[in-house]
Design an enzyme around this catalytic site. Sequence first.
Site, mmCIF file in Angstrom:
data_model
loop_
_atom_site.group_PDB
_atom_site.id
_atom_site.type_symbol
_atom_site.label_atom_id
_atom_site.label_comp_id
_atom_site.label_asym_id
_atom_site.label_seq_id
_atom_site.Cartn_x
_atom_site.Cartn_y
_atom_site.Cartn_z
ATOM 1 C CE LYS A 135 -3.847 -2.488 2.454
ATOM 2 N NZ LYS A 135 -4.545 -2.640 2.940
ATOM 3 C CG ASP B 219 -9.951 0.490 5.659
ATOM 4 O OD1 ASP B 219 -9.015 -0.150 4.454
ATOM 5 O OD2 ASP B 219 -9.232 -0.095 6.757
ATOM 6 C CD GLN C 235 -3.807 -3.735 7.143
ATOM 7 O OE1 GLN C 235 -3.780 -3.117 6.356
ATOM 8 N NE2 GLN C 235 -3.618 -5.615 5.646
#
Length: 279
Positions: A49, A116, A93
């Site tokens: 990422k 997200d 995460q």
Amino acid sequence: MTNIIDGKAFAAKLRAEIAEEIKRDGLKPGLTVILVGDDPASHVYVANKDKAANEVGINAKTIKLPADTPEADLLGKIAELNNDSAVHGILVQLPLPKHIDENAVINAIFPDKDVDGFHVINAGRAATGQDALVPCTPLGCSLMLKDVLGDLSGLNAVVIGRSNIVGKPMANLLLKENCTVTIAHSRTKNLAEVCAQADILVAAVGRPKMVKANWVKDGAVVIDVGINRQDDGKLCGDVDFAEVAPKCKAITPVPGGVGPMTIACLLKNTVTACRRIAN
Ligand code: GUN
């Protein structure tokens, strides 16, 4: 002939468009990823990422915290980032170590920085048809479906899987595109028959090769979100690709289908967040 959807090429094109947009409009998007603990797979995902973001011109940083970080410290770090005007996207995460409440952490992120799209406010906005940051995987699926089919209006869509990360937001996106949407799951009766009605079939259950040829209508478009490791070490999806592909108008392979689009959509969400916060 079946169109095998090339998610890698599609994602590369999207990343190039994002890089161009950032440059053209002089944007300075910032993304901070927080990684807690030592999960090796998470370390790989986060590195990917970070790299992809920096490549398109996003100022991406990763904060690595030890596995025994107290929840209060993580919440404190999120509060700092919420108040940092150079940070437009915050991603923690998952999974988190067991002693940390994932929902509390996700919901501590300022919703307009929640790239997200997991925050309950973003889920609510998406469910009520308002502008929302949408989870990256279903967003990628939706972009590929629109590319293959154009207008999705009136199509029968079946989503197998009801997770908050894929199934539910996928159903909301398809509803927004005027599909008739069914969410199927492990308790659905006559699952094969339900799926066989679908013009669009999205499989997101995490069961290797579960979707067989008799589950799929001729000419359907099949999106396979599953990533499963087989006994021989190879990856496979939730769809039995070899038997299903010949029946489809288009299908995503595993690997090389949905996967590459997820990171590209994280970059897209970061630019969206940057524009929203700037305006
Ligand atoms: N872990 C696996 N996939 C994801 C994702 O899309 N977002 C976050 N935050 N964690 C993950």
